[in-house]
Scaffold this active site. Structure first.
Site, PDB file in Angstrom:
ATOM      1  N   GLY A 115       0.742  -1.256   0.000  1.00  0.00           N
ATOM      2  CA  GLY A 115       0.000   0.000   0.000  1.00  0.00           C
ATOM      3  C   GLY A 115       0.768   1.301   0.000  1.00  0.00           C
ATOM      4  O   GLY A 115       0.147   2.341  -0.182  1.00  0.00           O
ATOM      5  N   GLY A 159       2.985   2.526  -2.174  1.00  0.00           N
ATOM      6  CA  GLY A 159       3.532   2.957  -3.467  1.00  0.00           C
ATOM      7  C   GLY A 159       2.920   4.249  -4.007  1.00  0.00           C
ATOM      8  O   GLY A 159       1.769   4.574  -3.734  1.00  0.00           O
ATOM      9  N   CYS A 214      -0.050   3.403  -6.133  1.00  0.00           N
ATOM     10  CA  CYS A 214      -0.810   2.292  -5.577  1.00  0.00           C
ATOM     11  C   CYS A 214      -2.084   2.840  -4.930  1.00  0.00           C
ATOM     12  O   CYS A 214      -2.043   3.873  -4.275  1.00  0.00           O
ATOM     13  CB  CYS A 214       0.075   1.622  -4.536  1.00  0.00           C
ATOM     14  SG  CYS A 214      -0.827   0.564  -3.433  1.00  0.00           S
TER      15      CYS A 214
HETATM   16  P1  5GP Z   1       7.052   3.671  -5.322  1.00  0.00           P
HETATM   17  O1  5GP Z   1       8.540   3.562  -5.215  1.00  0.00           O
HETATM   18  O2  5GP Z   1       6.607   4.201  -6.630  1.00  0.00           O
HETATM   19  O3  5GP Z   1       6.443   4.405  -4.148  1.00  0.00           O
HETATM   20  O4  5GP Z   1       6.480   2.188  -5.192  1.00  0.00           O
HETATM   21  C1  5GP Z   1       6.813   1.201  -6.122  1.00  0.00           C
HETATM   22  C2  5GP Z   1       6.120  -0.085  -5.736  1.00  0.00           C
HETATM   23  O5  5GP Z   1       4.698   0.062  -5.770  1.00  0.00           O
HETATM   24  C3  5GP Z   1       6.355  -1.227  -6.675  1.00  0.00           C
HETATM   25  O6  5GP Z   1       7.638  -1.804  -6.548  1.00  0.00           O
HETATM   26  C4  5GP Z   1       5.232  -2.179  -6.313  1.00  0.00           C
HETATM   27  O7  5GP Z   1       5.515  -2.941  -5.175  1.00  0.00           O
HETATM   28  C5  5GP Z   1       4.107  -1.214  -5.979  1.00  0.00           C
HETATM   29  N1  5GP Z   1       3.148  -1.109  -7.081  1.00  0.00           N
HETATM   30  C6  5GP Z   1       3.411  -0.908  -8.391  1.00  0.00           C
HETATM   31  N2  5GP Z   1       2.274  -0.836  -9.111  1.00  0.00           N
HETATM   32  C7  5GP Z   1       1.258  -1.003  -8.240  1.00  0.00           C
HETATM   33  C8  5GP Z   1      -0.145  -1.056  -8.376  1.00  0.00           C
HETATM   34  O8  5GP Z   1      -0.726  -0.883  -9.445  1.00  0.00           O
HETATM   35  N3  5GP Z   1      -0.857  -1.287  -7.239  1.00  0.00           N
HETATM   36  C9  5GP Z   1      -0.250  -1.494  -6.034  1.00  0.00           C
HETATM   37  N4  5GP Z   1      -1.020  -1.757  -4.994  1.00  0.00           N
HETATM   38  N5  5GP Z   1       1.077  -1.404  -5.867  1.00  0.00           N
HETATM   39  C10 5GP Z   1       1.823  -1.182  -6.955  1.00  0.00           C
END
Ligand code: 5GP
Length: 344
Positions: free
Chosen positions: A180, A182, A185
């Site tokens: 959660g 991300g 996300c």
């Molecule tokens: P960020 O570094 O952008 O905050 O987080 C990246 C991570 O978000 C990814 O490695 C993956 O675990 C998660 N993530 C990527 N796409 C999605 C999505 O569509 N839904 C959710 N719940 N998590 C995502």
């Protein structure tokens, strides 16, 4: 109904307290870490920052740029065998800095097996599902471990110690932590499920290190300071999506709007990704990711330097001569403010 009432913290709830230090300059800080993994018994040395296996950040172009700094890239699972062959045959020196991402379907397993058979020197497998709590996921990790006894397996995502232990005991060397947090996300909004990322890291690191395993903090870092906090909290690796988006090497077209340039970035469970890779959003599920336009940021090299500079600076402030010492030397203070935003 039992409600857990311990306070759980995200990166924004804390700062790292400075400590006396005899380091003269951040250039003295060593960001390289060497791990010997619990199941694969393989040794790896590098800077433990990882580009996420999203199809916009886990690209071969990103891998090429990050490997120059000895960072890892989890390559997304939508490249064909031919694309893998072409890339790896022309970039043999990158192999130690590549993770092969996979899901849990039979087709995923087949593609993974084929890639690893053709490129035996690849060390890392990243088995990635949104919800690492299901029994079938644990069984899949076990199956991958049985077939690939000497590969280093990263598996996730989970956010609690008991599940970290279960995955490590089922064959994972590194457990990926984060549900959660991300940048694209929407799980917390759509499902109401999640766990503040810094507490997840602290608790999961404790569970993993007790067994000789490792964890990778995945998601929620918005700036180099957050990366430093994740390492300070006990993460062995930190995975980044949004912070690596919007660059020349990231996937997606550059768009122009009112004279400014942007790149499209989207969650791997977003409608955009599902339409691209699975022919649309299945009727039984909601998309749990968003699609955004990130300002275009030029070459990824500058961002890598900025992130590594921030982590080096954190080490200098607490007297850690090496990244390895950062957790031991970190004390978090709970805060109600982060940066001064008067000139935003
Ligand atoms: P960020 O570094 O952008 O905050 O987080 C990246 C991570 O978000 C990814 O490695 C993956 O675990 C998660 N993530 C990527 N796409 C999605 C999505 O569509 N839904 C959710 N719940 N998590 C995502």
């Amino acid at each position: 109904m039992f409600v857990e009432s311990d306070v759980k913290l995200g990166f924004n709830d804390v700062l790292i307290r400075p400590k006396r230090s005899n380091l003269k300059s951040r250039s003295e800080v060593d960001l390289l870490r060497t791990f010997v993994f619990m199941h694969s018994k393989r040794e790896w040395t590098g800077v433990p920052v990882v580009a996420s296996n999203m199809d916009t950040t886990g690209t071969f172009e990103v891998a090429e740029a990050l490997a120059r700094h000895r960072l890892l890239t989890a390559i997304h699972k939508h490249y064909s065998i031919k694309q893998w062959d072409d890339f790896l045959n022309s970039h043999p020196d990158i192999l130690p800095f590549i993770m092969v991402s996979t899901g849990t379907s039979d087709a995923d397993f087949k593609l993974l097996s084929e890639i690893l058979e053709r490129h035996e020197q690849l060390q890392f497998i990243c088995i990635d599902v949104a919800n690492g709590y299901s029994e079938s996921f644990v069984e899949h990790v076990y199956k991958v471990r049985e077939k690939f006894t000497d590969k280093t397996i990263v598996a996730g995502n989970v956010v609690t110690g008991e599940m970290v232990e279960e995955l490590l005991l089922s064959g994972a060397d590194v457990v990926k932590v984060g549900i959660g947090p991300g940048s694209v996300c929407t799980t917390r909004v759509k499902a109401g499920v999640g766990y503040p990322q810094l507490s997840a890291v602290i608790e999961c690191a404790d569970a993993a290190h007790g067994l000789g395993g490792r964890i990778m903090s995945d998601g929620g870092c918005t700036c180099p300071g957050d990366v430093a906090k994740a390492f300070g909290g006990g993460a062995d690796f930190v995975m980044l999506g949004g912070m690596f988006a919007g660059h020349d090497e990231s996937g997606g077209q550059i768009l122009e709007r009112n004279g400014r340039q942007f790149k499209v970035f989207y969650g791997m469970s977003s409608r955009t990704a599902m339409e691209k890779h699975s022919g649309g959003v299945a009727a039984y599920r909601a998309s749990e990711g968003k699609t955004v336009e990130v300002p275009y940021r030029g070459p990824i090299d500058d961002t890598v330097r900025d992130i590594l500079g921030g982590v080096r600076s954190a080490c200098t402030y607490v007297g850690a001569a090496a990244l390895r010492e950062l957790t031991k030397r970190t004390t978090f203070i709970r805060v109600q403010e982060q940066e001064n935003r008067i000139f935003d």
